[in-house]
Design an enzyme around this catalytic site. Structure first.
Site, short mmCIF file in Angstrom:
data_model
loop_
_atom_site.label_atom_id
_atom_site.label_comp_id
_atom_site.label_asym_id
_atom_site.label_seq_id
_atom_site.Cartn_x
_atom_site.Cartn_y
_atom_site.Cartn_z
N ASP A 62 39.19 39.94 31.71
CA ASP A 62 39.68 41.09 32.22
C ASP A 62 39.59 40.91 34.05
O ASP A 62 38.40 40.65 34.35
CB ASP A 62 39.00 42.31 32.11
CG ASP A 62 39.52 43.62 32.71
OD1 ASP A 62 40.78 43.69 33.09
OD2 ASP A 62 38.84 44.59 32.90
N THR A 63 40.67 40.67 34.47
CA THR A 63 40.66 40.70 35.73
C THR A 63 40.70 41.72 36.93
O THR A 63 41.29 42.91 36.41
CB THR A 63 41.54 39.38 36.58
OG1 THR A 63 42.84 40.15 36.16
CG2 THR A 63 41.34 38.05 35.84
#
Length: 170
Positions: A62-63
């Protein structure tokens, strides 16, 4: 013995000929070779697969947000998107699937390989992403855990200010 040597010579000649002609080797078994067309953000992209455009979500990572509606651009989100764009846009990569092939938004759920490099893992190692596990897609979760701990200890990327990267203070 002589037939064996002739067979080996023919095989080597074919390999050399294919290499000289620029023929790419087939994708690794269990992977699908695709062309990356566009980067949406650090963990989402569009590819052409079997002549069709597909939206892709990287598994296990998850960025920080850059394009989510009604959400500000988060700390280190631009850097994560830029890194993914620099590494993947217009490149030919291989996609590996896990148990679930698509998410609720009809995006393909994949691990992205650049040769022998697992790009999802690189995002975690370099501090562009945190680990995000959604069973049953957990094939590389143990490696991601180790990579995240290492990046956190070194204060790489998002770990410089995790609260700003993921808005944990609500």
């Amino acid at each position: 013995m002589r037939k064996w040597k002739i067979s080996l010579a023919v095989l080597l000649s074919l390999v050399i000929l294919m290499t000289a002609c620029g023929t790419k080797p087939a994708a690794v078994a269990g992977r699908e070779r695709v062309k990356v067309e566009r980067i949406v953000d650090g963990d989402t992209l569009e590819v052409t697969m079997k002549g069709k455009k597909e939206k892709v979500r990287l598994i296990g990572v998850d960025t920080p947000e850059t394009k989510k509606p009604n959400t500000p651009v988060m700390f280190y989100g631009k850097e994560a998107s830029a890194y993914t764009k620099k590494r993947l846009e217009k490149e030919t990569v291989e996609l590996e699937f896990d148990v679930d092939k698509k998410d609720q938004y009809d995006r393909l759920l994949v691990y992205v390989w650049i040769g022998e490099e697992l790009f999802n893992r690189t995002l975690v190692q370099e501090g562009y992403a945190r680990m995000a596990t959604y069973p049953p897609n957990v094939k590389y979760v143990d490696a991601f855990k180790k990579d995240q701990e290492s990046a956190r200890n070194k204060k790489k990327g998002i770990w410089q200010d995790y609260d700003k990267a993921f808005d944990t203070k609500k």
